[in-house]
Motif scaffolding. Structure first.
Motif, PDB file in Angstrom:
ATOM      1  N   GLU A 128       0.857  -1.189   0.000  1.00 31.94           N
ATOM      2  CA  GLU A 128       0.000   0.000   0.000  1.00 31.94           C
ATOM      3  C   GLU A 128       0.892   1.238   0.000  1.00 31.94           C
ATOM      4  O   GLU A 128       1.772   1.363   0.853  1.00 31.94           O
ATOM      5  N   GLU A 505     -12.263  -0.585  -8.354  1.00 31.22           N
ATOM      6  CA  GLU A 505     -12.718   0.620  -9.053  1.00 31.22           C
ATOM      7  C   GLU A 505     -11.732   1.069 -10.129  1.00 31.22           C
ATOM      8  O   GLU A 505     -12.131   1.542 -11.195  1.00 31.22           O
ATOM      9  N   GLY A 512     -17.565   1.591  -5.933  1.00 32.20           N
ATOM     10  CA  GLY A 512     -18.212   1.500  -4.631  1.00 32.20           C
ATOM     11  C   GLY A 512     -17.546   0.414  -3.798  1.00 32.20           C
ATOM     12  O   GLY A 512     -16.826  -0.452  -4.318  1.00 32.20           O
ATOM     13  N   ILE A 513     -17.806   0.460  -2.508  1.00 34.97           N
ATOM     14  CA  ILE A 513     -17.108  -0.410  -1.562  1.00 34.97           C
ATOM     15  C   ILE A 513     -17.436  -1.885  -1.818  1.00 34.97           C
ATOM     16  O   ILE A 513     -16.545  -2.726  -1.972  1.00 34.97           O
TER      17      ILE A 513
HETATM   18  C1  LIG Z   1     -14.735  10.421   0.342  1.00 33.76           C
HETATM   19  C2  LIG Z   1     -15.291   9.202  -0.339  1.00 33.76           C
HETATM   20  C3  LIG Z   1     -16.504   8.689   0.076  1.00 33.76           C
HETATM   21  C4  LIG Z   1     -16.998   7.523  -0.505  1.00 33.76           C
HETATM   22  N1  LIG Z   1     -18.162   6.995  -0.026  1.00 33.76           N
HETATM   23  C5  LIG Z   1     -18.566   5.795  -0.460  1.00 33.76           C
HETATM   24  C6  LIG Z   1     -19.670   5.148   0.126  1.00 33.76           C
HETATM   25  O1  LIG Z   1     -20.280   5.650   1.070  1.00 33.76           O
HETATM   26  N2  LIG Z   1     -20.045   3.935  -0.361  1.00 33.76           N
HETATM   27  C7  LIG Z   1     -19.388   3.340  -1.420  1.00 33.76           C
HETATM   28  O2  LIG Z   1     -19.765   2.231  -1.827  1.00 33.76           O
HETATM   29  N3  LIG Z   1     -18.337   3.941  -1.993  1.00 33.76           N
HETATM   30  C8  LIG Z   1     -17.903   5.134  -1.536  1.00 33.76           C
HETATM   31  N4  LIG Z   1     -16.816   5.723  -2.107  1.00 33.76           N
HETATM   32  C9  LIG Z   1     -16.146   5.030  -3.219  1.00 33.76           C
HETATM   33  C10 LIG Z   1     -15.318   3.869  -2.660  1.00 33.76           C
HETATM   34  O3  LIG Z   1     -14.501   4.347  -1.642  1.00 33.76           O
HETATM   35  C11 LIG Z   1     -14.504   3.243  -3.767  1.00 33.76           C
HETATM   36  O4  LIG Z   1     -15.373   2.807  -4.782  1.00 33.76           O
HETATM   37  C12 LIG Z   1     -13.723   2.053  -3.247  1.00 33.76           C
HETATM   38  O5  LIG Z   1     -12.890   2.424  -2.178  1.00 33.76           O
HETATM   39  C13 LIG Z   1     -12.878   1.458  -4.362  1.00 33.76           C
HETATM   40  O6  LIG Z   1     -12.169   0.390  -3.828  1.00 33.76           O
HETATM   41  P1  LIG Z   1     -10.799  -0.104  -4.469  1.00 33.76           P
HETATM   42  O7  LIG Z   1     -10.245  -1.085  -3.533  1.00 33.76           O
HETATM   43  O8  LIG Z   1     -11.043  -0.511  -5.868  1.00 33.76           O
HETATM   44  O9  LIG Z   1      -9.865   1.193  -4.546  1.00 33.76           O
HETATM   45  P2  LIG Z   1      -9.409   2.212  -3.425  1.00 33.76           P
HETATM   46  O10 LIG Z   1     -10.299   2.158  -2.252  1.00 33.76           O
HETATM   47  O11 LIG Z   1      -9.236   3.512  -4.108  1.00 33.76           O
HETATM   48  O12 LIG Z   1      -7.991   1.654  -2.946  1.00 33.76           O
HETATM   49  C14 LIG Z   1      -6.876   1.689  -3.771  1.00 33.76           C
HETATM   50  C15 LIG Z   1      -5.636   1.697  -2.894  1.00 33.76           C
HETATM   51  O13 LIG Z   1      -4.509   1.454  -3.724  1.00 33.76           O
HETATM   52  C16 LIG Z   1      -3.429   2.236  -3.276  1.00 33.76           C
HETATM   53  N5  LIG Z   1      -2.500   2.409  -4.397  1.00 33.76           N
HETATM   54  C17 LIG Z   1      -2.717   3.071  -5.551  1.00 33.76           C
HETATM   55  N6  LIG Z   1      -1.636   2.996  -6.351  1.00 33.76           N
HETATM   56  C18 LIG Z   1      -0.719   2.272  -5.691  1.00 33.76           C
HETATM   57  C19 LIG Z   1       0.600   1.890  -5.984  1.00 33.76           C
HETATM   58  N7  LIG Z   1       1.187   2.235  -7.141  1.00 33.76           N
HETATM   59  N8  LIG Z   1       1.290   1.165  -5.062  1.00 33.76           N
HETATM   60  C20 LIG Z   1       0.712   0.814  -3.878  1.00 33.76           C
HETATM   61  N9  LIG Z   1      -0.545   1.185  -3.539  1.00 33.76           N
HETATM   62  C21 LIG Z   1      -1.257   1.888  -4.434  1.00 33.76           C
HETATM   63  C22 LIG Z   1      -4.090   3.536  -2.836  1.00 33.76           C
HETATM   64  O14 LIG Z   1      -3.270   4.227  -1.921  1.00 33.76           O
HETATM   65  C23 LIG Z   1      -5.389   3.043  -2.217  1.00 33.76           C
HETATM   66  O15 LIG Z   1      -5.277   2.871  -0.828  1.00 33.76           O
HETATM   67  C24 LIG Z   1     -16.283   6.897  -1.558  1.00 33.76           C
HETATM   68  C25 LIG Z   1     -15.079   7.443  -2.013  1.00 33.76           C
HETATM   69  C26 LIG Z   1     -14.580   8.577  -1.406  1.00 33.76           C
HETATM   70  C27 LIG Z   1     -13.271   9.148  -1.892  1.00 33.76           C
END
Ligand SMILES: Cc1cc2nc3c(=O)[nH]c(=O)nc-3n(C[C@H](O)[C@H](O)[C@H](O)COP(=O)(O)OP(=O)(O)OC[C@H]3O[C@@H](n4cnc5c(N)ncnc54)[C@H](O)[C@@H]3O)c2cc1C
Length: 535
Positions: A128, A505, A512-513
């Motif tokens: 991360e 995402e 979304g989560i």
């Molecule tokens: C403020 C906010 C509120 C939200 N509210 C909601 C909600 O209420 N309900 C809902 O369903 N969705 C919500 N969302 C959307 C939801 O958070 C995302 O859809 C979800 O987190 C996506 O999950 P993910 O694991 O695909 O990516 P992410 O959660 O974006 O995680 C990706 C991770 O990868 C890491 N990363 C990126 N590049 C690298 C790299 N090169 N090397 C190492 N690590 C890296 C990042 O630091 C990050 O921690 C919200 C988003 C935000 C910003």
């Protein structure tokens, strides 16, 4: 004994769940004693206007084996024999193999991918780029309070991913059979049990951070190695297969099976993927502004004279409007009752916003994104699969400049925006470190502004009172979904680089989560299924 699922049982605000059994028995024309067991499967609020708000339940009941029923009724009740439709991923151990799989990103997709891989006995390495929750919270506070941005640790990057500082809504339209299992794990990690039954479940930031820490500890106990402040800065691809990753610019780790769960905000990582021949394509997304009203006003619009009733939670809304003359749609997204509008910059010089709330949703304001669909043609003059990233970045830079260059956000009273009035001082909002009154036409593409004006007038017809001098618009909201898709084969691997499993995402296949967590599980299962071919 057999089990029946009954949908559509209603409780008014003066009734309580203790009465469900009696109601279920009456629906089935049975005596209450014949219904031995009753379990709430789902609970929703029906707050359609001009009717007293009430709760609507789906329950499961046990009935005698010889009970006969018909599913088709005219009273809004639906009956169905229960089948076990939920399931969980396989956790039977598989033999280890030469290289341990790695997962990049600790958002919902990465965490649940790591859970499944570690659960099968594989020694997973989770990387991360951001920090662990404790450090991240301090960095985020410094950003919100003083406008001091840490590019390595912020609302978008760090333990738990983009959803850690969120409303924690767990809604998903997915019929994926693992959905219930994901929610059960979240409850085991500290989410409220109500997320298992609420039709619109949410956790809230205050509980989410505990959930994420508990999940980290469970992964560690399962044998997963977790490294924070470990950014994958490059990839080594040999003969069309992933061979290694470079961490923090100087450490090479041999990896030939990698779940890529980077979210949609790591522009630098997308660029490295492109440079390494990972096939990607531009995809449509949506952008706009966030609207904030007093929560009490939304309660009174949605609940009418019942708005003060103690059993009703802070009201929500979801509204859409088609603008046929522009061939656009305008819709609300990620509504946060009792929440805050927050700054979400990850890189210096950009302003972008989103919404969050705590578990009690007890804040003074209600906010929601109001966005317009963006088509690929809207940014077609820019070339390449990352054109959408550049397009949204351009408007985020304009928002930074318009806000004053200090991470204050550009904002305008809703009524002034609709009347195209020059900036007037604005009232109180939840946004920190502050807002700068501007004509919001300057921070969004023209088609978006026109569609938003038309759409908000339509919203007011559906939710009279939505247009009010008490509402503010704050910009810019750009992260509804990824403007990039990392193209996958049917076995989950990148179309052009074997051993790479884009998910969540950032892959453009989820948002979304919950849907990102489910996509992470799918990536892990694909990786395991392909192991024989992968080595
Ligand atoms: C403020 C906010 C509120 C939200 N509210 C909601 C909600 O209420 N309900 C809902 O369903 N969705 C919500 N969302 C959307 C939801 O958070 C995302 O859809 C979800 O987190 C996506 O999950 P993910 O694991 O695909 O990516 P992410 O959660 O974006 O995680 C990706 C991770 O990868 C890491 N990363 C990126 N590049 C690298 C790299 N090169 N090397 C190492 N690590 C890296 C990042 O630091 C990050 O921690 C919200 C988003 C935000 C910003």
């Amino acid at each position: 004994m057999k089990f029946l699922r009954i949908s559509g049982i209603k409780l008014n605000l003066d009734e309580n769940e203790g009465q469900l059994k009696e109601k279920a028995a009456s629906v089935l024309s049975l005596s209450p004693s014949s219904v031995r067991q009753i379990t709430v499967i789902k609970k929703a609020i029906d707050a359609r206007r001009n009717k007293p708000p009430h709760f609507v339940y789906v329950v499961e009941v046990s009935v005698p084996d010889n009970f006969q029923f018909s599913g088709d009724r005219e009273d809004g009740i639906h009956l169905q024999e229960s089948g076990n439709i939920s399931s969980e991923p396989c956790f039977s151990p598989i033999p280890s193999f030469r290289y341990r799989p790695a997962v990049v990103g600790s958002g919902p997709a990465g965490l649940f991918a790591a859970y499944v891989l570690a659960g099968r006995g594989l020694p997973v390495l989770l990387l991360e780029r951001g920090t662990s929750i404790a450090k991240r919270k301090k960095d985020v506070r410094a950003f919100w309070e003083k406008g001091i941005l840490n590019s390595a640790s912020n609302v978008l990057f760090g333990e738990g991913g983009a959803g850690t500082f969120s409303d924690g809504k767990l809604t998903s339209r997915s019929k994926n059979p693992y959905s219930a299992w994901v929610k059960r794990i979240l409850v085991e990690m500290g989410a409220p049990a109500a997320v298992l039954t609420d039709a619109k479940p949410h956790i809230g930031t205050d509980l989410l951070e505990k959930v994420v820490i508990n999940l980290r500890n469970r992964l560690l106990a399962m044998g997963c190695t977790i490294r924070f402040e470990a950014q994958v800065t490059d990839f080594a691809v040999r003969q069309g297969r992933l061979a290694a990753i470079i961490v923090n610019g100087n450490e090479e780790i041999e990896v030939n099976q990698l779940v890529l769960a980077i979210g949609q905000s790591a522009d630098d990582t997308y660029e490295k993927l492109l440079a390494n021949g990972v096939r990607m394509e531009a995809k449509p997304f949506a952008m706009g502004l966030r609207i904030e009203h007093p929560q009490e006003l939304i309660n009174s619009i949605q609940y009418g004279k019942w708005s003060q009733h103690g059993k009703l939670p802070p009201a929500e809304y979801f509204i859409t409007a088609a603008i046929p003359e522009m061939k656009r749609s305008v819709y609300t997204f990620c509504m946060c009752p009792g929440g805050k509008v927050i700054g979400c910059s990850a890189f210096p010089g950009y302003v972008l916003i989103n919404g969050m709330s705590n578990s009690r949703r007890s804040g003074e304001f209600a906010n929601s994104a109001v966005v317009v669909n963006v088509r690929i043609e809207d940014f077609a003059l820019r070339e390449g699969p990352l054109a959408g990233l550049n397009f949204r970045g351009e408007w985020e830079k304009k928002a930074f400049e318009a806000g004053g260059g200090n991470y204050c956000a550009p904002a305008q009273r809703l009524t002034d925006f609709l009347q195209r009035k020059v900036p007037q001082p604005i009232g109180k909002t939840s946004f920190h470190p502050g807002t700068t009154p501007v004509l919001l036409d300057t921070v969004l593409p023209d088609f978006t502004v026109r569609a938003l004006r038309a759409g908000i007038h339509e919203f007011n017809k559906k939710m009279p009172g939505f247009i009010t001098g008490e509402a503010h618009l704050i910009g810019v909201e750009t992260r509804t979904s990824s403007p990039v898709r990392i193209c996958r084969r049917s076995d989950g691997q990148s179309e052009t680089v074997g051993g790479l499993y884009p998910c969540g995402e950032g892959s453009g296949y989820a948002g979304g989560i919950i849907s990102s967590a489910l996509d992470g599980i799918k990536a892990a299962e694909n990786l395991i299924n392909n192991l024989d071919y992968g080595l």
